[in-house]
Structures are given as C-alpha cells and as structure tokens.
Design an enzyme around this catalytic site. Structure first.
Site, short mmCIF file in Angstrom:
data_model
loop_
_atom_site.label_atom_id
_atom_site.label_comp_id
_atom_site.label_asym_id
_atom_site.label_seq_id
_atom_site.Cartn_x
_atom_site.Cartn_y
_atom_site.Cartn_z
N GLU A 172 13.70 -3.78 -5.82
CA GLU A 172 12.36 -3.96 -7.06
C GLU A 172 13.08 -3.65 -8.30
OE1 GLU A 172 7.93 -2.62 -8.09
OE2 GLU A 172 8.91 -1.64 -6.65
N THR B 259 7.55 4.72 -13.17
CA THR B 259 7.40 5.21 -14.67
C THR B 259 8.76 5.21 -15.29
OG1 THR B 259 7.20 7.36 -14.36
CG2 THR B 259 5.24 5.99 -14.30
N GLY C 230 0.90 -1.29 -0.03
CA GLY C 230 0.17 -0.24 0.00
C GLY C 230 0.90 1.34 0.02
N TYR C 231 1.45 1.67 -1.06
CA TYR C 231 2.09 2.82 -1.41
C TYR C 231 1.31 3.89 -2.01
CZ TYR C 231 6.41 -0.17 -0.50
OH TYR C 231 7.43 -0.72 0.02
N SER C 232 0.86 3.58 -3.35
CA SER C 232 0.25 4.51 -3.99
C SER C 232 -1.20 4.87 -3.47
CB SER C 232 0.12 4.19 -5.55
OG SER C 232 1.22 4.01 -5.93
N GLU D 70 9.40 7.93 -17.09
CA GLU D 70 9.97 9.23 -16.77
C GLU D 70 10.48 9.38 -15.61
OE1 GLU D 70 6.90 8.18 -18.06
OE2 GLU D 70 7.38 8.90 -20.19
#
Lengths: 381, 342
Positions: free
Chosen positions: A237, A361, A121-123, A363
């Site tokens: 990760e 992402t 549960g990060y985002s 970016e």
C-alpha cells in the site's frame, strides 16, 4: 540514471490511456461523486479484459511494479475512480503471497476478472493508528471460527464481495502476537454495514459482526500470525498503488479555468502553480523510484512512507492554494454555475485532508522514517 | 529505466568523496574563509583532470556527461569544498580553450547579463577566475582579464566579485541565446551541490541529536526532534532524483517535452529550473532544521552546521530568488503571459 520507459512499457501506457479515455466518461465521474462509491465496474471489467488487473497484482509475476505504478498513475491523473481496485489488487497480492491453494482458487479469479472487490476491516472505533490493539474477537469452535466485534472505515463494504478482517484470537499474548487475519464472503450471515458519509463525498462504513461463523478454510496466514499478513499488505500500500499524483488533475482543471478567467497573468498564481508542478514532479519521481526499487528486487516499503508523507502534504498545500487563488468561486460545488474549475477546486479542498490520515498517518510514517531510516531510538512521546 | 548510478558514476562518486574527505575537511573550509578558495585543493583537482572532465574528447576533455557531472557536484556540496569546480566545468564546456580545459586558468560564468555599463555584478568565482563567460547585450562573450583575488565580505564566504564584460581580451562566442544551455547546466550542477549540502546537514543534525543528552536521554529520542528530521529524507531523495532527471534530459540528443497536464516533463531547461528551485528549498530547510536542533551550539562558529547553513543560501541566491525562478519557469511550463493580458 535513465528515466526513459522501455518501448513495451510505453505501449502498455498508451493502451491504458486508451481504455481509460474510452471508459471514464464525464458520466462515470459524475456517478462516482453522486454515489460516493469510488469504483467503476465498467472500468474494472475493461482493465481485466486487457489483462491489466492480473498484471497489477503485486508479486503475482504477470506484470512488474513499473506497470503497477503506471496503472494507478494514469487512473489518478485521469480522475478515474480507482479506490475499489487498488484495495482489491493489493489484497489479491496478499492472497497470492500467503493464501492456501483452496483460497487462491476460490478468491483470486473473481478479483482478477474485475467482477469482485475486497474491503478491509482493520481499524476499529477505538483503534486506528494503534491497530495492533484491536479487540474484534474470533473464537475457535471446532473447524469454525465465531467472530464478534465492530470495524470502522470499512470503505467499499457496500460494493465488495469479499472482506479481509483482522481479529484478536489470543487475548493473553502481547498485542501483536494475538492477531489472526481472515478473508471471506461479505454475504456471510451476521455482518451489518452502516454508511459513514464523509466531507470528501466518498462513502465509508462502520461494519458490525454478530456471531459471524466461518470455516477455518477462510483463515489467511497462521493463527496469531495476522500482524505478519498485515505487513505484507502495508508493504504494497505504501508503495506505488495510487495516492501520489492527485495534484496533476487538480492543476490541469484549475489551469483551464484560470486561463478562461484571465488569472494566468497574475504572478501570484503563476508562482504557486509552478511550485505545485514541481512538487507533482517530485512526487512522481519518488513513486517511480519505489517502482524501480521493487522491480529490481529491493524493499520499497520505507521509501513508500517517505513518498506518502511528501506527496499527500504537497497535495494538501496545493489544494489549499488553488482554493485560495480561486477566491469566492473556489467555494462553489459541482454543477453550480461559476464554480471554479467546474467544482474540482472545491472538491479537492474537501478531499485532501483525509490523505494524510488514511493508509498510515503522516505521524506514523514519520515515526517509521525516524526509527528505521535515520536509526533514531524508539521515540519518547 | 534505471534509477541507480552506473559503475562509472559510482567510481566517480568514490574518487571525489575520498579526495574531499582527505583534502577538504571543515578545517580547510574554515581556513579558506573569507575568500572561499583553497588553491592547493584546486591543484589537486587539476592533477585529477577534474576541470576538463566535462569537456568533449575532441577538444581535450574526458567527455563526461551531465549525468556524471551531477555526481561530482553533489560531492562538492557535501564537502562544501572551497573550489569553483561547478562554474569552471560549465564554462569549460561552453568555451574549451586549452588552459581552461587543463584547469591552469580558472574560468567561470556570469549568471546575470552585463549591466548597461558593461559590469557583470557579483559573478560566482569572479574573484578568482581569469576567464568569465556571460551575456553582454545580444552577445555571449568570453572575457579574459586578471582576477581581482578578493571578494566583498558575504554570507557564504564565496569568491564572488564584479567583473567587466568589456575590459580585457574579449571573444564573441555567439548570440546571447546560446547562454541558455550553460545556465541550465549550472542550475543542474548547483542543484546537485545543494543536495550534497542537504545530505551533510541531515547527517550532522542526526549525529548531534544522538550525542546530545538532555533530561537524561539523547534529544534524538524526542518525537518532536525526530519528526523534524524525518521530513528531510524525502525532500533530499526527491531533489536528487529531479536533479538527475534534469541531467539525463540534458544528455539526450533530442529536445524533450513539457506537458504539465499529463505530468510528462522531459525538457532540459524546465527540469533544470525545477531542480534548482526544489534543491534550493531543500537545502534551506535541511540546514535550517539541523541548525535548530543543534540549539545554541548550532549558532556558534565552533560547530560545522553554520558553514552549511550559510552556503545553502549563498550558492542559490547568487543566481536568484527561487520564487523569481518559478516565474521564469511558468513561461516554459504554462506558456508566456499573452501580451496585454496583465
């Protein structure tokens, strides 16, 4: 450079292949795509029984990063469902690195035995790449914390026993300095899981926290030290835990179909498939290099950023090409007669878009590379 | 597994980098145009024993492995040194006669077979080499004849020239199939040189982006510029790893395998072709981005990036279009097209 694997590692890989071939039947793969849960308890238990899970935990000292790379490389090449254990082994590494003895005793055995998964549960609905700005609150109440808020993309929450949760504990401090991490049971009262179906079949979730009350003993790392704990996880990760060899299975399935259809004589097909094979080899070597760097005591996090951008963008290009080369049959899904490569072509074309988004992402990774590898100034945006 | 350079290789890298920094700065590269050859730089390499370093000790060389030689080739590319070291090293390994091993006579290889009239067209280093190896019909031959000493004006200012496979002192070395090894060695070393070009192009682009100010700030602080440059390190590292893997496979006594289904590829010819294709694309893209971020100055002769840009293309295309190399690779990776299938 020496690219050969030691006899022990070759043996390890051979045993892995055997387990995967035995456990990952077409039915298991079918179930994964039917349910949207990319996890196989049977696989996790079989890997745990052979000691492969504990050897795969970063930093635990039972295995090394080369074994970790090979584990996820072999699972991915076989098309096996590994999302559950890749998150779980990564978080097991975090618990091992920063957890208390109390936490290690309670949490690690269930992860290493293949019986329990962790979800992350990060985002949040309003904070993705800018994850340091999250607003889910944890407020102290004596020896307990009370948590309120909402998380997004809590993949595997429907199957996980544990939750690792990033919360805001100081609203006055600069955004990176007011975060605290917790790891606690998913069956704690006050948690709601709502499924979020995706176009890539894999189910993810929105999760809600309504006065969730937990003991301070579940706090992972320092109070207001959550950003540091998060950095430990990200360094794993973006290294070697899957996501860099997805084109291999796609190429294999496509080629089998293309041979049968008589497409393999077409120079347009041959040229593009060679380019896919070259990109796959490069992605493999970059991942292998990260494993080697980590195994020899180096810092592989930044290399992981480069590898992720390259491998996922190459996979997207490859999935687009294979669908285009398949033509109309490339539009047909699993189980439809005449589906190109039994539906794998269409599946990969549907799955690939997410890979340049999750886990950092392209970016964000390019920002990383520009600032930390090329030494360019903080970007003007 | 060891994905670092050995101590010997680090020493080789340092020695050649030091030599080229001193003896082959951009001013020397420019002065060597249009022929693309600097005799005194070649003489310095001869003093170092570089021309014969890849030749086996029994035939008078230093016995350097292909894994050592790709390190040398990357330094050649980084400096875009105006010397035919890669072609010479490959030719000397295939045909180790004394004057070639010493470097007193320059040798090269024709990448393409002779045409029916016996012409090897646009041989790399063909303008300056007195010995040319190549395929003529079903034979691999070495032909000794005076170098023309001039090259047609070309994109990369490379000393390319047509040569005859029939006129001169002609030695048959073996059947044409024996040339495959030399060609794969050339692809591996050229891939390494293209990696060197890419590294230098990225450095030039990065440094320019830090020194050039627009709107009151370095252009390297703009995200659009940053992201264009940030794509390159993975390509460069990947191309280098693939090149080293090709060299490693070429140094193994036993033949490798080519199992695409399991992403297990250790065959030298396959890896050499893959490294050539990937390094060619990497050099093309790196010089393209770097030149672009130089703005108009990148297009001017005054700045060095144009020197790299032209060689990134020329050093690969002297062999062939990377896409056509992909079609040849398809035979090795996927098997040839069945007769009558097309």
């Amino acid at each position: 450079m020496d690219f050969s694997l030691s006899p022990q590692i070759e043996e390890y890989r051979r045993e892995l292949k055997e387990i995967i071939a035995r456990v990952i039947t077409p039915e298991v793969v079918e179930e994964q795509h039917r349910s949207g849960t990319f996890n196989s308890d049977a696989l996790n238990l079989a890997l745990a029984r052979g000691g492969y899970l504990e050897r795969a935990v970063p930093g635990l000292g039972k295995g090394d990063p080369v074994e970790l790379w090979l584990l996820f490389n072999e699972l991915e090449k076989a098309g096996a469902p590994y999302d559950g254990i890749s998150i779980t082994m990564m978080i097991a590494g975090v618990v091992n690195a920063v957890g208390t003895d109390w936490q290690k005793e309670r949490i690690l055995p269930s992860l290493l035995s293949g019986e329990a998964l962790v979800c992350m549960g990060y985002s949040e609905p309003d904070y993705g790449s800018d994850v340091a700005s999250i607003v889910t609150r944890a407020e102290r109440d004596g020896d307990e914390w009370v948590i309120n808020g909402a998380k997004m993309w809590t993949t595997m929450a429907q199957a996980a026993k544990w939750l690792i949760l990033l919360t805001r504990t100081d609203t006055e401090a600069p955004k990176h300095k007011g975060l605290t991490m917790f790891l606690f049971p998913m069956d704690t009262p006050g948690i709601t899981v709502d499924p979020v179906p995706t176009m890539g079949t894999e189910r993810t979730n929105a999760t809600f926290y309504d006065n969730v009350r937990i003991s301070d003993q579940w706090r992972l790392g320092e109070v207001n030290g959550g950003w540091k704990t998060m950095g430990v996880a990200l360094s794993f990760e973006r290294g070697v835990m899957g996501g860099t060899s997805q084109s291999v299975q796609m190429l294999r399935e496509f080629r089998r179909w293309a041979e049968a259809e008589g497409l393999m004589a077409d120079p347009l097909v041959r040229e593009r498939l060679v380019r896919v094979a070259i990109d796959s080899e490069v992605a493999k070597l970059l991942t292998q290099r990260s494993a080697w760097t980590a195994a020899t005591g180096g810092e592989a996090g930044l290399q992981g950023s480069m590898t992720k951008v390259f491998a996922t963008e190459a996979y997207q290009k490859a999935s687009r090409w294979t669908q285009e080369m398949a033509g109309a049959e490339g539009l047909l899904q699993f189980d439809e007669p005449d589906a190109a490569a039994d539906g794998w072509v269409e599946y990969h074309a549907r799955h690939a878009p997410v890979t340049t988004i999750y886990g950092g992402t392209s970016e964000i990774n390019r920002n990383n590379i520009a600032e930390r590898h090329l030494g360019l100034p903080k970007a003007r945006r | 597994m060891n994905l670092g350079l050995s101590e010997d290789q680090l020493a080789i890298e340092e020695a050649f980098t030091r030599l080229f920094v001193r003896e082959s700065p951009p001013a020397v590269v420019r002065a060597a145009e249009p022929l693309g050859f600097d005799r005194s730089l070649w003489d310095r390499l001869v003093d170092m024993g570089a021309p014969g370093m890849g030749v086996a000790a029994e035939t008078g060389g230093d016995g350097a492995t292909l894994s050592d030689l790709v390190v040398v080739a990357e330094s050649v590319g980084h400096a875009i040194a105006p010397v035919p070291l890669i072609e010479h090293i490959v030719a000397a390994r295939a045909h180790p006669v004394d004057d070639v091993v010493e470097g007193a006579t320059i040798a090269t290889i024709s990448l393409r077979p002779a045409r029916p009239d016996g012409t090897w067209r646009l041989v790399p280093a063909g303008a300056i080499a007195d010995v040319v190896l190549g395929v003529d019909g079903d034979e691999l031959v070495a032909v000794r004849s005076p170098a023309p000493g001039e090259a047609p004006r070309n994109h990369a200012a490379a000393p390319i020239s047509d040569r005859s496979a029939r006129v001169g002192e002609r030695t048959v070395l073996g059947p044409a199939a024996d040339f495959a090894r030399a060609l794969s060695e050339w692809k591996s070393l050229t891939a390494a040189a293209l990696v060197g070009i890419s590294v230098a192009a990225l450095q030039l682009g990065r440094d320019y982006a830090m020194s050039r100010h627009q709107f009151g700030v370095p252009i390297g602080s703009f995200q659009a510029v940053q992201h264009g440059l940030a794509d390159l390190p993975a390509l460069i590292d990947g191309a280098r790893l693939l090149t080293h893997k090709a060299a490693w496979s070429g140094d193994q006594p036993a033949p490798g395998i080519c199992n695409v289904d399991d992403a297990d590829i250790t065959d030298f010819d396959c890896l050499a072709g893959m490294a050539f294709v990937f390094a060619a694309e990497t050099a093309t893209r790196s010089t393209d981005r770097s030149l672009h971020f130089h703005g108009g100055y990148g297009f001017s002769e005054e700045y060095d990036i144009q020197l790299y840009y032209r060689r990134a293309r020329g050093w690969a295309l002297v062999f062939d279009d990377p896409s056509r190399e992909c079609l040849r690779l398809a035979d090795g990776l996927f098997g040839p097209v069945a007769v009558g299938a097309a």
